[in-house]
Design a protein around this motif. Structure first.
Motif, PDB file in Angstrom:
ATOM      1  N   ASP A 114      -5.614  -3.902  -5.166  1.00  0.00           N
ATOM      2  CA  ASP A 114      -5.779  -4.424  -6.519  1.00  0.00           C
ATOM      3  C   ASP A 114      -6.083  -3.321  -7.522  1.00  0.00           C
ATOM      4  O   ASP A 114      -5.650  -3.378  -8.673  1.00  0.00           O
ATOM      5  N   ILE A 115      -6.827  -2.323  -7.092  1.00  0.00           N
ATOM      6  CA  ILE A 115      -7.229  -1.258  -8.014  1.00  0.00           C
ATOM      7  C   ILE A 115      -6.090  -0.268  -8.261  1.00  0.00           C
ATOM      8  O   ILE A 115      -5.746   0.036  -9.398  1.00  0.00           O
ATOM      9  N   PHE A 116      -5.494   0.234  -7.196  1.00  0.00           N
ATOM     10  CA  PHE A 116      -4.520   1.307  -7.321  1.00  0.00           C
ATOM     11  C   PHE A 116      -3.073   0.832  -7.263  1.00  0.00           C
ATOM     12  O   PHE A 116      -2.164   1.573  -7.614  1.00  0.00           O
ATOM     13  N   GLY A 117      -2.842  -0.367  -6.786  1.00  0.00           N
ATOM     14  CA  GLY A 117      -1.482  -0.870  -6.680  1.00  0.00           C
ATOM     15  C   GLY A 117      -1.041  -1.028  -5.241  1.00  0.00           C
ATOM     16  O   GLY A 117      -1.529  -0.349  -4.342  1.00  0.00           O
ATOM     17  N   ARG A 118      -0.093  -1.952  -5.029  1.00  0.00           N
ATOM     18  CA  ARG A 118       0.406  -2.198  -3.668  1.00  0.00           C
ATOM     19  C   ARG A 118       1.119  -0.962  -3.122  1.00  0.00           C
ATOM     20  O   ARG A 118       0.980  -0.615  -1.955  1.00  0.00           O
ATOM     21  N   ARG A 119       1.883  -0.323  -3.981  1.00  0.00           N
ATOM     22  CA  ARG A 119       2.654   0.854  -3.581  1.00  0.00           C
ATOM     23  C   ARG A 119       1.749   1.979  -3.082  1.00  0.00           C
ATOM     24  O   ARG A 119       2.093   2.700  -2.135  1.00  0.00           O
ATOM     25  N   TYR A 120       0.575   2.097  -3.673  1.00  0.00           N
ATOM     26  CA  TYR A 120      -0.321   3.211  -3.358  1.00  0.00           C
ATOM     27  C   TYR A 120      -0.870   3.123  -1.938  1.00  0.00           C
ATOM     28  O   TYR A 120      -1.077   4.148  -1.279  1.00  0.00           O
ATOM     29  N   MET A 170      -2.269  -7.109   1.929  1.00  0.00           N
ATOM     30  CA  MET A 170      -1.163  -6.377   1.323  1.00  0.00           C
ATOM     31  C   MET A 170       0.172  -7.101   1.513  1.00  0.00           C
ATOM     32  O   MET A 170       0.919  -7.317   0.555  1.00  0.00           O
ATOM     33  N   SER A 171       0.504  -7.467   2.731  1.00  0.00           N
ATOM     34  CA  SER A 171       1.777  -8.148   2.957  1.00  0.00           C
ATOM     35  C   SER A 171       1.802  -9.519   2.289  1.00  0.00           C
ATOM     36  O   SER A 171       2.834  -9.936   1.750  1.00  0.00           O
ATOM     37  N   ALA A 172       0.672 -10.221   2.305  1.00  0.00           N
ATOM     38  CA  ALA A 172       0.609 -11.525   1.633  1.00  0.00           C
ATOM     39  C   ALA A 172       0.825 -11.375   0.134  1.00  0.00           C
ATOM     40  O   ALA A 172       1.575 -12.148  -0.482  1.00  0.00           O
ATOM     41  N   SER A 173       0.173 -10.390  -0.476  1.00  0.00           N
ATOM     42  CA  SER A 173       0.310 -10.179  -1.917  1.00  0.00           C
ATOM     43  C   SER A 173       1.731  -9.773  -2.278  1.00  0.00           C
ATOM     44  O   SER A 173       2.308 -10.265  -3.254  1.00  0.00           O
ATOM     45  N   ILE A 174       2.306  -8.865  -1.508  1.00  0.00           N
ATOM     46  CA  ILE A 174       3.653  -8.377  -1.798  1.00  0.00           C
ATOM     47  C   ILE A 174       4.666  -9.516  -1.707  1.00  0.00           C
ATOM     48  O   ILE A 174       5.534  -9.665  -2.570  1.00  0.00           O
ATOM     49  N   GLU A 253       6.515  -0.129  -6.799  1.00  0.00           N
ATOM     50  CA  GLU A 253       5.506  -1.066  -7.276  1.00  0.00           C
ATOM     51  C   GLU A 253       6.179  -2.277  -7.889  1.00  0.00           C
ATOM     52  O   GLU A 253       7.247  -2.179  -8.500  1.00  0.00           O
ATOM     53  N   GLY A 254       5.581  -3.440  -7.700  1.00  0.00           N
ATOM     54  CA  GLY A 254       6.152  -4.676  -8.211  1.00  0.00           C
ATOM     55  C   GLY A 254       5.855  -4.892  -9.685  1.00  0.00           C
ATOM     56  O   GLY A 254       4.788  -4.534 -10.195  1.00  0.00           O
ATOM     57  N   LYS A 255       6.810  -5.503 -10.379  1.00  0.00           N
ATOM     58  CA  LYS A 255       6.652  -5.755 -11.812  1.00  0.00           C
ATOM     59  C   LYS A 255       5.514  -6.729 -12.090  1.00  0.00           C
ATOM     60  O   LYS A 255       4.801  -6.603 -13.087  1.00  0.00           O
TER      61      LYS A 255
END
Length: 549
Positions: A114-120, A170-174, A253-255
């Motif tokens: 949540d802080i740095f992004g899923r991609r990070y 992470m996988s759930a959020s993505i 990273e997701g939009k």
């Protein structure tokens, strides 16, 4: 190459033009392969990458269930001709070690995502889990005592659990942030169904490996070669883990996440200048309201710039947003609901599945003329339960979730599992092995066509993107606390000199009954609803309308 396609609702479309929520909902099916296409090509690609963590989670869960009898025989006296005795509390501690790691992974990676992004952070959890698994199967035979060997396994299974745990939020959020609203529940169900394949694969791999060792174990009685059997059983999981590492590390990273960053500041963001109408069912006091968005193409340029910035440097965000968001009772109430239901589920679910071999032996199924026959029959019993009950339950959830809703499936699953546990426990002394076995298989079916699937899906949908990782990780961590409690106490309490297996099953009955009640009271329906639309309405009302007033 994996195409990280995005079908979820965002405030601008793929061309950068403003997009209303009503218009988005009308576009169902435009980006998919027709009415009878259950999964698009892009859905399948994302599924193949995001589902691996759940495959590993389930594979590890059920392989430890099948490996435990080997460790009991190999390290606790069987090779010396003694009656094997694996201390129940130590066995429970080793069984729960991955779940202990899960808690740290779920909370840490959920927050960092949540802080740095899923991609990070995505992909790093898989590296940690892979290292942990390699160290487990590298257990040195030079360690002098069985207890010290199990301490080695315990420590590195915690590391494995941290990696697996990080994959949950992470996988759930993505998946939730890239799936179409009216297919989101199905896609979350698809990735979670990899638990079923992990369970099935564990039993099949065990039978194949035992077949390869038939001559040594069954004919020559060289039971020292069990040392190779369990290492191969666990090591097979490295294949899918390594195969999907590269696409995870190169995910853009997701939009939807990038847009959610704007709400982490009380000031009015740059991307809020022009208006469009959006309908939400979140608040009954108003059916629609004017939301502020940017000129579409201007926002798209800002999104692209933010994407480049976050991929190059990472990003710090305001951690206070989590405390601010959950300081409101209406939000905290839902979080308590998802946490408590997941906790109660995992007490019964992991209590059953971590100890399924123990239960099969207790009900008289895992019998045989020698140790090889017992191991083989135990694997066959687990395979039958997986095929007849465990795996089909996931696919019933996938098929019905967009028709019946998450809440209904969760409540009926809790209630039917409670009934089945009551049947086994109440008739324990009079029911035959076949009857208990059938009830156990049905219990696995309604766990998965029920709360085991929906306690994962609902937190990925009910919380907005900016707190989704942390909220999902917190809910999952509460579940793992229940799993740890059950793993530590099951073998101890189910022994004949304590309360016995039948009374442990009555505890599972109570957990399921309470879970149904808490779902009814605390957990709302999430079908076809977008938490980010609710969140944006709240932000707009608080930081724009009130200031204008």
């Amino acid at each position: 190459m994996v195409l990280w396609h995005e079908d979820a609702y965002t405030r601008t479309d793929e061309n950068g033009d403003p997009l209303s929520f009503e218009r988005y909902k009308q576009r169902e099916g435009e980006q998919h392969g027709g009415r009878w296409s259950f999964m698009s090509k892009s859905d399948a690609q994302i599924y193949s990458v995001t589902g691996v963590g759940f495959f590993l989670d389930s594979y590890d869960l059920f392989i430890i269930n099948l490996v435990n009898p080997i460790w009991t025989y190999e390290y606790w006296g069987g090779l010396q001709g003694k009656t094997p005795h694996y201390p129940p509390l130590l066995r429970g501690l080793v069984n729960s070690s991955a779940n202990i790691g899960n808690i740290f992974g779920q909370l840490t990676f959920g927050l960092l995502g949540d802080i740095f992004g899923r991609r990070y952070v995505y992909g790093n959890e898989l590296i940690i889990g892979t290292i942990g698994l390699i160290l487990v199967i590298s257990l040195p035979n030079s360690i002098p005592t069985a207890k010290l060997k199990m301490i080695w396994v315990f420590c590195w299974r915690i590391l494995l659990g941290i990696g697996i745990g990080g994959d949950y939020p992470m996988s759930a959020s993505i998946m939730a942030e890239r799936s179409h609203l009216k297919r989101r529940g199905q896609m979350l169900g698809w990735i979670f169904s990899n638990q079923g394949w992990g369970n099935l694969a564990g039993s099949i791999v065990t039978l194949i490996i035992l077949a390869c060792f038939t001559t040594a174990l069954n004919q020559d009685s060289k039971y020292g070669q069990l040392d190779g059997v369990w290492r191969l059983q666990m090591g097979v999981a490295l294949i899918p883990a390594l195969a999907t590492l590269w696409p995870r590390l190169h995910m853009p990273e997701g939009k939807k996440y990038l847009e959610s960053r704007e709400l982490n500041t009380p000031r009015r963001p740059d991307s809020t200048r022009s208006r469009f109408s959006c309908t939400s069912n979140h608040k009954p006091r108003r059916s629609s309201m004017e939301l502020i968005v940017s000129d579409g193409r201007d926002l798209q340029a800002k999104v692209n710039a933010a994407r480049a910035e976050i991929e190059a440097h990472g990003r710090h965000a305001n951690v206070d947003i989590f405390f601010t968001y959950f300081s409101e009772w209406r939000h905290l109430k839902i979080l308590l609901g998802t946490m408590s239901c997941w906790f109660l589920l995992d007490v019964a679910f992991f209590g059953t599945n971590l100890n399924q071999s123990v239960i099969l032996e207790a009900i008289g199924y895992s019998t045989g003329g020698n140790q090889y026959d017992k191991l083989k029959r135990n694997a066959i019993g687990n395979l039958i339960i997986a095929v007849a009950g465990y795996v089909p339950g996931y696919f019933f959830t996938i098929f019905f979730i967009e028709k019946l809703g998450r809440r209904w499936i969760q409540i009926q699953g809790f209630l039917i599992c409670a009934l089945l546990f009551a049947v086994i426990a109440g008739g324990y002394e009079h029911m035959g092995t076949a009857g208990k076995f059938v009830c156990l298989a049905l219990t696995q079916f309604f766990f998965n066509f029920g709360p085991n699937s929906t306690t994962f899906i609902i937190p990925a949908e009910i919380f907005p993107t900016r707190v989704r990782g942390f909220a999902h990780g917190t809910s999952a961590a509460a579940g793992k606390l229940g799993a740890i409690l059950s793993a530590l106490l099951f073998n101890y309490l189910s022994s004949p000199d304590k309360i016995g297996l039948a009374n442990v099953l009555w505890i599972f009955f109570a957990c399921n009954l309470l879970g149904a009640g808490l779902t009814w009271w605390l957990v709302p329906e999430t079908r076809w609803k977008d938490a980010d639309v609710w969140d944006y309405e709240d932000w707009f009302e608080t930081h724009v309308l009130q200031r204008r007033g």
